[in-house]
Scaffold this motif. Structure first.
Motif, PDB file in Angstrom:
ATOM      1  N   LEU A 218       7.617  -3.585  -8.726  1.00  0.00           N
ATOM      2  CA  LEU A 218       7.244  -2.200  -8.433  1.00  0.00           C
ATOM      3  C   LEU A 218       6.308  -1.644  -9.503  1.00  0.00           C
ATOM      4  O   LEU A 218       5.345  -0.936  -9.197  1.00  0.00           O
ATOM      5  N   LYS A 219       6.584  -1.969 -10.761  1.00  0.00           N
ATOM      6  CA  LYS A 219       5.716  -1.511 -11.856  1.00  0.00           C
ATOM      7  C   LYS A 219       4.314  -2.109 -11.718  1.00  0.00           C
ATOM      8  O   LYS A 219       3.304  -1.426 -11.890  1.00  0.00           O
ATOM      9  N   ASP A 220       4.251  -3.414 -11.416  1.00  0.00           N
ATOM     10  CA  ASP A 220       2.949  -4.081 -11.265  1.00  0.00           C
ATOM     11  C   ASP A 220       2.123  -3.433 -10.157  1.00  0.00           C
ATOM     12  O   ASP A 220       0.899  -3.294 -10.267  1.00  0.00           O
ATOM     13  N   LEU A 221       2.789  -3.039  -9.076  1.00  0.00           N
ATOM     14  CA  LEU A 221       2.078  -2.375  -7.982  1.00  0.00           C
ATOM     15  C   LEU A 221       1.547  -1.022  -8.420  1.00  0.00           C
ATOM     16  O   LEU A 221       0.428  -0.635  -8.069  1.00  0.00           O
ATOM     17  N   GLN A 222       2.344  -0.288  -9.195  1.00  0.00           N
ATOM     18  CA  GLN A 222       1.889   1.013  -9.688  1.00  0.00           C
ATOM     19  C   GLN A 222       0.642   0.859 -10.566  1.00  0.00           C
ATOM     20  O   GLN A 222      -0.247   1.705 -10.558  1.00  0.00           O
TER      21      GLN A 222
ATOM     22  N   THR B 285       0.832  -1.223   0.000  1.00  0.00           N
ATOM     23  CA  THR B 285       0.000   0.000   0.000  1.00  0.00           C
ATOM     24  C   THR B 285       0.859   1.262   0.000  1.00  0.00           C
ATOM     25  O   THR B 285       0.529   2.250  -0.677  1.00  0.00           O
ATOM     26  N   GLU B 286       1.987   1.234   0.712  1.00  0.00           N
ATOM     27  CA  GLU B 286       2.865   2.411   0.709  1.00  0.00           C
ATOM     28  C   GLU B 286       3.514   2.612  -0.659  1.00  0.00           C
ATOM     29  O   GLU B 286       3.650   3.744  -1.139  1.00  0.00           O
ATOM     30  N   ILE B 287       3.919   1.519  -1.294  1.00  0.00           N
ATOM     31  CA  ILE B 287       4.537   1.625  -2.624  1.00  0.00           C
ATOM     32  C   ILE B 287       3.517   2.127  -3.640  1.00  0.00           C
ATOM     33  O   ILE B 287       3.820   2.980  -4.476  1.00  0.00           O
ATOM     34  N   ILE B 288       2.298   1.580  -3.557  1.00  0.00           N
ATOM     35  CA  ILE B 288       1.238   2.028  -4.472  1.00  0.00           C
ATOM     36  C   ILE B 288       0.979   3.524  -4.286  1.00  0.00           C
ATOM     37  O   ILE B 288       0.708   4.255  -5.241  1.00  0.00           O
TER      38      ILE B 288
ATOM     39  N   THR C 210       8.810   9.075  -8.133  1.00  0.00           N
ATOM     40  CA  THR C 210       9.637   8.686  -6.981  1.00  0.00           C
ATOM     41  C   THR C 210      10.166   7.272  -7.163  1.00  0.00           C
ATOM     42  O   THR C 210      11.355   7.007  -6.915  1.00  0.00           O
ATOM     43  N   ILE C 211       9.291   6.368  -7.589  1.00  0.00           N
ATOM     44  CA  ILE C 211       9.704   4.975  -7.831  1.00  0.00           C
ATOM     45  C   ILE C 211      10.802   4.941  -8.902  1.00  0.00           C
ATOM     46  O   ILE C 211      11.831   4.271  -8.728  1.00  0.00           O
ATOM     47  N   ASP C 212      10.591   5.641 -10.008  1.00  0.00           N
ATOM     48  CA  ASP C 212      11.578   5.656 -11.099  1.00  0.00           C
ATOM     49  C   ASP C 212      12.916   6.213 -10.614  1.00  0.00           C
ATOM     50  O   ASP C 212      13.989   5.688 -10.948  1.00  0.00           O
ATOM     51  N   LYS C 213      12.848   7.260  -9.785  1.00  0.00           N
ATOM     52  CA  LYS C 213      14.073   7.890  -9.249  1.00  0.00           C
ATOM     53  C   LYS C 213      14.814   6.914  -8.334  1.00  0.00           C
ATOM     54  O   LYS C 213      16.046   6.763  -8.406  1.00  0.00           O
TER      55      LYS C 213
ATOM     56  N   GLY D  11      20.409  -2.119  -6.557  1.00  0.00           N
ATOM     57  CA  GLY D  11      19.816  -3.298  -5.927  1.00  0.00           C
ATOM     58  C   GLY D  11      18.322  -3.423  -6.146  1.00  0.00           C
ATOM     59  O   GLY D  11      17.741  -4.499  -5.942  1.00  0.00           O
ATOM     60  N   LEU D  12      17.677  -2.319  -6.579  1.00  0.00           N
ATOM     61  CA  LEU D  12      16.226  -2.361  -6.837  1.00  0.00           C
ATOM     62  C   LEU D  12      15.897  -2.916  -8.217  1.00  0.00           C
ATOM     63  O   LEU D  12      14.725  -3.169  -8.507  1.00  0.00           O
ATOM     64  N   GLN D  13      16.906  -3.087  -9.080  1.00  0.00           N
ATOM     65  CA  GLN D  13      16.648  -3.573 -10.440  1.00  0.00           C
ATOM     66  C   GLN D  13      15.857  -4.888 -10.472  1.00  0.00           C
ATOM     67  O   GLN D  13      14.906  -5.026 -11.243  1.00  0.00           O
TER      68      GLN D  13
END
Length: 605
Positions: free
Chosen positions: A144-148, A117-120, A126-129, A136-138
């Protein structure tokens, strides 16, 4: 009346070699219990990040890694309890352990729901940045995209946490269905042609009697089987209605147009792809399958083609090897084309007890493969004493190979592709087994037998499960329109779907209308139709493997290793098939038609 045969084995009496070895997960139940407690105690390692995920890329990464590590451990705990229960649903300790895991799952999900919920809630920029700043987030990029993508359907953090906490209640229909089917249902024995009283169970009916060469065994077991189903139909209808109403209500709360839209987004499948599978196969396969039913009726000299006769063997006196050991050897030979790495996995699975194939009281019906991350896959089936079981074994080892390679090449977050693709690696192995058997015989009768086995695979995926999918489509539409689901409504819809497909070729009686009670798949979202999608892919890719050899094999292994790093359309294109159009489905259906052509010719000569 002849003597009654021995009752089915109790679990404790099953020979060791027929059982899987769960000590690879936990040495003892006590070790499992300690880890269950430890996982719950370690939840603060993740929850300490609550409210801070937007602060920095570093904190987001640390949280995602901590959550993944905890879920890896909990997955092993959950798998151990559920695998133990699946082979003996009558054992109260196993029932309690599975319930404890289910409750723990709800608690863990609720505690960790803040992560999604916080990521969404974070802006896409912000996510892209963060992804750009922190290498390490790669590996979490797709996650992350699916959550967006879920942002338009997210509820408040408090609501999401509450829904997650109620998880065990939402999965109750599935639990109640299985408990009723596997623990409470008792079937009367039936009488065979010689007057013997034969014991009956869900597993024995589905795995053995439904395809018996004896008309009396097929029809008498069918009658006894359905007599018990009828006694449970109102309870099971209420259970299933609860499942569908929950999904429809959830979809409305989340602002989806329908439950289908919600469930298809989960699979990352368009409505067009979904309807293509259901519509093209029903329309274009029905004439071929009616020919097949008519051929069976003629060859077997049946007075009528009843639903109980659909799986009757066309050449009942012809038998190939039937022991589990012989079939396992044949499966290994058939899969050698997949190369040494794949074969090493298959040999290990068969020699180190990854497979549980006994028939015992309380064992779940059907077959499945569970693949806990950080351990090896486990296959459950009930050996049916027929070579058809070799195709089931090959199928489940296909799932095992898929997640074995995904697990070796991806972190846990990226191991699971869309359910739309899940049945492609499994049916691929059935295609390769069928081809192996065909290419190693010149005997006309053996060739005919193999074609019948392949048709069994297509029947299972393009008919049985596809018509389950059509039934689901009808049911969801009814509930969306405010129509109540009752036992009579469900049976009526199932009968209509069957009649539309089979026409005058098959008699659809009351027992056939109860087929909606056979499978747990209805409690697993839009699962049934995906079997046909997977088999469409494997039909075409297996042809490439046989034509091209190593290059096509390597493409396929790359697809398996990719795990869940791509959406299904992109993943399947990597294997050389474009499922955005109906053409591959038509090609696969035409292939089934050719198999039936050859079968008809063999009987007309």
């Amino acid at each position: 009346m002849a003597n009654k045969p021995n009752d089915r084995m109790k679990r404790q009496d099953v020979p060791k070699e027929q059982k899987w070895d769960l000590t690879d997960l936990f040495k003892t139940r006590e070790d499992w219990e300690k880890e269950l407690k430890a996982v719950r105690e370690d939840l603060p390692n993740v929850t300490k990040f609550k409210g801070d995920l937007g602060n920095s890329a570093k904190e987001l990464l640390e949280c995602l890694e901590a959550k993944e590590k905890l879920l890896e451990r909990f997955n092993l705990v959950s798998m151990y309890a559920n695998l133990r229960l699946s082979v003996d649903n009558t054992d109260t300790t196993r029932q309690k352990d599975a319930s404890r895991v289910s409750e723990a799952q709800s608690s863990v999900n609720a505690e960790l729901s803040f992560v999604e919920t916080e990521i969404i809630g974070l802006p896409k920029d912000t996510i892209d940045k963060f992804i750009e700043e922190e290498e390490g987030l790669q590996p979490f990029k797709k996650f992350l995209k699916d959550l967006q993508d879920k942002k338009p359907h997210a509820l408040s953090e408090e609501t999401e946490e509450t829904l997650a906490a109620l998880g065990s209640l939402f999965s109750a229909p599935y639990t109640i269905y299985n408990r009723g089917k596997l623990s409470d249902m008792q079937f009367d024995p039936f009488i065979d042609k010689e007057g013997n009283e034969i014991p009956l169970s869900f597993a024995l009916y589905a795995g053995k009697y439904i395809s018996s060469p004896s008309k009396e065994v097929r029809r008498n077991s069918y009658e006894s089987f359905n007599k018990t189903l009828k006694q449970y139909k109102h309870t099971f209808a209420a259970t299933y209605a609860t499942q569908v109403n929950h999904e429809v209500t959830t979809a409305r709360l989340r602002n989806y147009e329908s439950a289908e839209d919600m469930l298809l987004q989960e699979q990352q499948v368009t409505k067009e792809m979904y309807h293509n599978q259901l519509d093209v196969i029903q329309e274009e396969l029905a004439p071929h399958m009616r020919r097949y039913a008519d051929l069976k009726k003629r060859v077997l000299g049946l007075d009528s083609m009843t639903y109980a006769d659909l799986k009757a063997p066309l050449d009942p006196d012809f038998k190939l090897e039937t022991s589990y050991e012989e079939a396992a050897e044949t499966v290994q030979e058939a899969l050698e084309i997949m190369g040494s790495d794949y074969m090493d996995m298959i040999k290990t699975a068969l020699s180190e007890r990854w497979v549980d194939y006994a028939d015992n009281v309380g064992k779940s019906t059907g077959a499945f493969c569970s693949s806990p991350y950080g351990a090896h896959p486990y296959v459950m089936m009930t050996w049916p004493d027929t070579m058809r079981g070799a195709f089931t074994l090959a199928h489940e080892l296909g799932h095992a190979g898929h997640f074995y390679f995904a697990g070796k090449n991806q972190r846990m977050t990226n191991t699971r592709p869309s359910r739309y693709f899940i049945e492609a690696p499994s049916t691929m192995n059935e295609m390769l087994l069928g081809n192996h058997l065909l290419s190693n015989t010149k005997d006309k009768r053996t060739r005919r037998w193999v074609i019948l086995q392949l048709l069994g695979t297509y029947y299972h995926n393009f008919v049985t499960h596809l018509l389950e999918g059509e039934f689901q489509r009808r049911v969801y539409n009814m509930v969306e329109n405010g129509e109540p689901l009752t036992a009579s409504v469900l049976s009526e819809q199932k009968a209509e779907a069957l009649n539309k497909f089979w026409g005058d070729s098959v008699e659809i009686d009351e027992g056939a209308s109860l087929v909606w009670m056979h499978q747990p798949h209805y409690y697993m979202g839009l699962y049934p139709y995906t079997y046909s999608a997977g088999l469409t892919v494997s039909t075409l890719v297996s042809r490439d493997i046989l034509d091209e050899g190593k290059p096509a094999v390597e493409r396929w292994l790359d697809v398996l290793k990719a795990g869940g790093t791509m959406e299904p359309l992109e993943l399947i294109k990597k294997a050389g098939v474009d499922m955005s159009k109906p053409d591959p489905i038509r090609e696969a259906v035409a292939h089934v038609g050719k198999l039936i052509d050859e079968l008809e010719e063999s009987y007309d000569e």
